[in-house]
Design a protein around this motif. Sequence first.
Motif, PDB file in Angstrom:
ATOM      1  N   SER A 179      12.605  -4.219  -4.141  1.00 31.89           N
ATOM      2  CA  SER A 179      12.499  -2.707  -4.197  1.00 31.89           C
ATOM      3  C   SER A 179      10.365  -2.991  -4.118  1.00 31.89           C
ATOM      4  CB  SER A 179      12.705  -1.964  -5.771  1.00 31.89           C
ATOM      5  OG  SER A 179      12.176  -2.860  -6.460  1.00 31.89           O
ATOM      6  N   SER A 180       9.884  -3.768  -4.189  1.00 28.64           N
ATOM      7  CA  SER A 180       8.606  -3.883  -4.162  1.00 28.64           C
ATOM      8  C   SER A 180       8.661  -3.863  -2.952  1.00 28.64           C
ATOM      9  CB  SER A 180       7.778  -5.666  -5.669  1.00 28.64           C
ATOM     10  OG  SER A 180       8.951  -6.551  -4.544  1.00 28.64           O
ATOM     11  N   ALA A 181       9.459  -5.199  -1.766  1.00 33.86           N
ATOM     12  CA  ALA A 181       9.329  -5.251  -0.712  1.00 33.86           C
ATOM     13  C   ALA A 181       8.827  -3.593   0.080  1.00 33.86           C
ATOM     14  CB  ALA A 181      10.280  -6.348  -0.044  1.00 33.86           C
ATOM     15  N   GLN A 182       9.799  -2.713  -0.451  1.00 35.17           N
ATOM     16  CA  GLN A 182      10.270  -1.874   0.068  1.00 35.17           C
ATOM     17  C   GLN A 182       9.076  -0.249   0.084  1.00 35.17           C
ATOM     18  OE1 GLN A 182      13.948  -0.478  -1.829  1.00 35.17           O
ATOM     19  NE2 GLN A 182      15.135  -1.111   0.071  1.00 35.17           N
ATOM     20  N   ALA A 183       8.594  -1.049  -1.350  1.00 38.49           N
ATOM     21  CA  ALA A 183       6.865  -0.541  -1.691  1.00 38.49           C
ATOM     22  C   ALA A 183       6.096  -1.461  -0.811  1.00 38.49           C
ATOM     23  CB  ALA A 183       6.704  -0.842  -2.559  1.00 38.49           C
ATOM     24  N   VAL A 184       5.535  -2.185  -0.293  1.00 41.40           N
ATOM     25  CA  VAL A 184       4.883  -2.904   0.324  1.00 41.40           C
ATOM     26  C   VAL A 184       4.697  -1.977   1.624  1.00 41.40           C
ATOM     27  CG1 VAL A 184       3.940  -5.090   1.380  1.00 41.40           C
ATOM     28  CG2 VAL A 184       3.889  -4.422  -1.377  1.00 41.40           C
ATOM     29  N   ALA A 185       6.906  -1.998   2.347  1.00 37.50           N
ATOM     30  CA  ALA A 185       6.917  -1.385   2.999  1.00 37.50           C
ATOM     31  C   ALA A 185       6.330   0.002   3.457  1.00 37.50           C
ATOM     32  CB  ALA A 185       8.086  -1.809   4.149  1.00 37.50           C
ATOM     33  N   LEU A 186       6.832   0.697   2.448  1.00 37.87           N
ATOM     34  CA  LEU A 186       6.147   2.231   2.384  1.00 37.87           C
ATOM     35  C   LEU A 186       4.515   2.150   2.817  1.00 37.87           C
ATOM     36  CD1 LEU A 186       7.859   5.476   2.331  1.00 37.87           C
ATOM     37  CD2 LEU A 186       7.118   4.445  -0.278  1.00 37.87           C
ATOM     38  N   GLU A 187       4.204   1.195   1.439  1.00 40.50           N
ATOM     39  CA  GLU A 187       2.451   1.449   1.841  1.00 40.50           C
ATOM     40  C   GLU A 187       2.082   0.991   2.808  1.00 40.50           C
ATOM     41  OE1 GLU A 187      -1.510  -0.681  -0.398  1.00 40.50           O
ATOM     42  OE2 GLU A 187       0.613  -0.991  -1.347  1.00 40.50           O
ATOM     43  N   ALA A 188       2.454   0.344   3.855  1.00 38.75           N
ATOM     44  CA  ALA A 188       2.192   0.150   5.081  1.00 38.75           C
ATOM     45  C   ALA A 188       2.187   0.814   5.582  1.00 38.75           C
ATOM     46  CB  ALA A 188       2.001  -1.228   5.575  1.00 38.75           C
ATOM     47  N   MET A 189       3.147   1.778   5.977  1.00 39.82           N
ATOM     48  CA  MET A 189       3.388   2.582   7.099  1.00 39.82           C
ATOM     49  C   MET A 189       2.740   3.617   6.526  1.00 39.82           C
ATOM     50  SD  MET A 189       7.541   2.301   7.462  1.00 39.82           S
ATOM     51  CE  MET A 189       8.107   2.888   5.474  1.00 39.82           C
ATOM     52  N   GLN A 190       2.036   4.396   5.794  1.00 43.86           N
ATOM     53  CA  GLN A 190       1.039   5.430   5.580  1.00 43.86           C
ATOM     54  C   GLN A 190      -0.058   4.910   5.793  1.00 43.86           C
ATOM     55  OE1 GLN A 190       1.559   5.764   1.218  1.00 43.86           O
ATOM     56  NE2 GLN A 190       3.160   6.869   1.077  1.00 43.86           N
ATOM     57  N   ILE A 191      -0.345   3.699   5.323  1.00 39.92           N
ATOM     58  CA  ILE A 191      -1.947   2.882   5.866  1.00 39.92           C
ATOM     59  C   ILE A 191      -1.918   3.782   7.310  1.00 39.92           C
ATOM     60  CG2 ILE A 191      -3.128   1.121   6.741  1.00 39.92           C
ATOM     61  CD1 ILE A 191      -2.232   0.203   3.234  1.00 39.92           C
ATOM     62  N   ARG A 192      -0.614   3.045   8.024  1.00 40.61           N
ATOM     63  CA  ARG A 192      -0.489   2.938   9.976  1.00 40.61           C
ATOM     64  C   ARG A 192      -0.505   4.963   9.909  1.00 40.61           C
ATOM     65  NH1 ARG A 192       4.929   2.489  11.371  1.00 40.61           N
ATOM     66  NH2 ARG A 192       4.978   4.747  11.041  1.00 40.61           N
ATOM     67  N   ASP A 193      -0.105   5.476   9.194  1.00 46.61           N
ATOM     68  CA  ASP A 193       0.258   6.653   9.691  1.00 46.61           C
ATOM     69  C   ASP A 193      -1.328   7.134  10.047  1.00 46.61           C
ATOM     70  OD1 ASP A 193       3.155   6.465  10.637  1.00 46.61           O
ATOM     71  OD2 ASP A 193       3.665   7.441   8.497  1.00 46.61           O
ATOM     72  N   GLU A 194      -1.612   7.224   8.907  1.00 54.58           N
ATOM     73  CA  GLU A 194      -3.465   7.475   8.898  1.00 54.58           C
ATOM     74  C   GLU A 194      -4.088   7.588   9.493  1.00 54.58           C
ATOM     75  OE1 GLU A 194      -7.013   7.538   5.874  1.00 54.58           O
ATOM     76  OE2 GLU A 194      -4.851   7.018   4.581  1.00 54.58           O
ATOM     77  N   ALA A 195      -3.927   6.019   9.856  1.00 56.07           N
ATOM     78  CA  ALA A 195      -5.276   4.884  11.180  1.00 56.07           C
ATOM     79  C   ALA A 195      -4.734   6.183  12.187  1.00 56.07           C
ATOM     80  CB  ALA A 195      -4.122   4.068  11.785  1.00 56.07           C
ATOM     81  N   ILE A 196      -3.293   6.150  12.567  1.00 56.48           N
ATOM     82  CA  ILE A 196      -2.603   7.179  13.698  1.00 56.48           C
ATOM     83  C   ILE A 196      -3.227   8.466  14.176  1.00 56.48           C
ATOM     84  CG2 ILE A 196      -0.642   7.641  15.124  1.00 56.48           C
ATOM     85  CD1 ILE A 196       0.437   4.747  14.319  1.00 56.48           C
ATOM     86  N   GLY A 197      -3.345   9.163  12.219  1.00 56.78           N
ATOM     87  CA  GLY A 197      -3.989  10.887  12.380  1.00 56.78           C
ATOM     88  C   GLY A 197      -5.546  11.035  12.966  1.00 56.78           C
ATOM     89  N   GLN A 198      -5.794   9.391  12.025  1.00 59.21           N
ATOM     90  CA  GLN A 198      -7.345   9.236  12.180  1.00 59.21           C
ATOM     91  C   GLN A 198      -7.325   9.375  13.500  1.00 59.21           C
ATOM     92  OE1 GLN A 198      -9.271   6.417   9.854  1.00 59.21           O
ATOM     93  NE2 GLN A 198      -8.787   7.482   8.076  1.00 59.21           N
ATOM     94  N   TRP A 199      -7.156   8.119  14.320  1.00 62.75           N
ATOM     95  CA  TRP A 199      -7.472   8.195  15.970  1.00 62.75           C
ATOM     96  C   TRP A 199      -6.917   9.428  16.773  1.00 62.75           C
ATOM     97  CZ3 TRP A 199      -4.615   8.152  20.661  1.00 62.75           C
ATOM     98  CH2 TRP A 199      -5.619   8.098  21.501  1.00 62.75           C
ATOM     99  N   ILE A 200      -5.656  10.219  16.160  1.00 60.67           N
ATOM    100  CA  ILE A 200      -5.770  11.230  17.365  1.00 60.67           C
ATOM    101  C   ILE A 200      -6.442  12.552  17.071  1.00 60.67           C
ATOM    102  CG2 ILE A 200      -4.027  12.828  17.282  1.00 60.67           C
ATOM    103  CD1 ILE A 200      -1.816  10.835  16.789  1.00 60.67           C
ATOM    104  N   ARG A 201      -6.682  12.362  15.674  1.00 61.39           N
ATOM    105  CA  ARG A 201      -8.309  13.428  15.445  1.00 61.39           C
ATOM    106  C   ARG A 201      -9.110  13.369  16.123  1.00 61.39           C
ATOM    107  NH1 ARG A 201      -5.860  13.378  10.308  1.00 61.39           N
ATOM    108  NH2 ARG A 201      -7.091  11.764   9.545  1.00 61.39           N
ATOM    109  N   LYS A 202     -10.087  12.230  15.713  1.00 63.27           N
ATOM    110  CA  LYS A 202     -11.128  12.107  17.341  1.00 63.27           C
ATOM    111  C   LYS A 202     -11.068  12.040  18.060  1.00 63.27           C
ATOM    112  CE  LYS A 202     -12.317   8.238  14.260  1.00 63.27           C
ATOM    113  NZ  LYS A 202     -13.301   6.773  13.948  1.00 63.27           N
ATOM    114  N   ALA A 203      -9.879  11.130  19.104  1.00 61.94           N
ATOM    115  CA  ALA A 203      -9.351  11.879  20.513  1.00 61.94           C
ATOM    116  C   ALA A 203      -9.288  13.179  20.625  1.00 61.94           C
ATOM    117  CB  ALA A 203      -7.914  10.921  20.720  1.00 61.94           C
ATOM    118  N   ALA A 204      -8.981  13.968  19.811  1.00 58.69           N
ATOM    119  CA  ALA A 204      -8.876  14.981  19.786  1.00 58.69           C
ATOM    120  C   ALA A 204     -10.394  16.207  20.389  1.00 58.69           C
ATOM    121  CB  ALA A 204      -7.781  16.361  19.030  1.00 58.69           C
ATOM    122  N   THR A 205     -10.914  15.749  19.335  1.00 64.79           N
ATOM    123  CA  THR A 205     -12.073  15.999  19.146  1.00 64.79           C
ATOM    124  C   THR A 205     -13.499  15.746  20.179  1.00 64.79           C
ATOM    125  OG1 THR A 205     -12.239  15.623  16.222  1.00 64.79           O
ATOM    126  CG2 THR A 205     -14.246  16.050  17.545  1.00 64.79           C
TER     127      THR A 205
END
Length: 112
Positions: free
Chosen positions: A22-48
């Motif tokens: 469960s802690s490994a799953q929590a770490v994986a979930l947090e890593a996915m959230q950070i990755r998704d946020e970084a991808i979202g920022q990159w897409i926003r910057k590219a669109a802007t």
Amino acid sequence: MDARITKPEFDSAIPAAAVSMSSAQAVALEAMQIRDEAIGQWIRKAATAAFRAVIEFPRRRRIYDELSMLSDRELADIGLNRGDIPRVFEEKFEARARQAANGLPQGRAAAA
């Protein structure tokens, strides 16, 4: 004889593995959230950047055309030559032009 293990039997047999999973799953979930946020920022910057380029294109084209219509003497009066016209829109061009106007060498940064 039934070879299946029930959930309570499994949990009592290996409680540490269940906790670490469960802690490994929590770490994986947090890593996915950070990755998704970084991808979202990159897409926003590219669109802007793309949106700004589309908006700025007519103004840049008009300035390019106006500079192209000037004679070599008129360009020299404002400190340009024909080869500088395409570079006028580069980010570093303005800083280099300011340095040249202040009499600083090209390699040194202007004092802020």
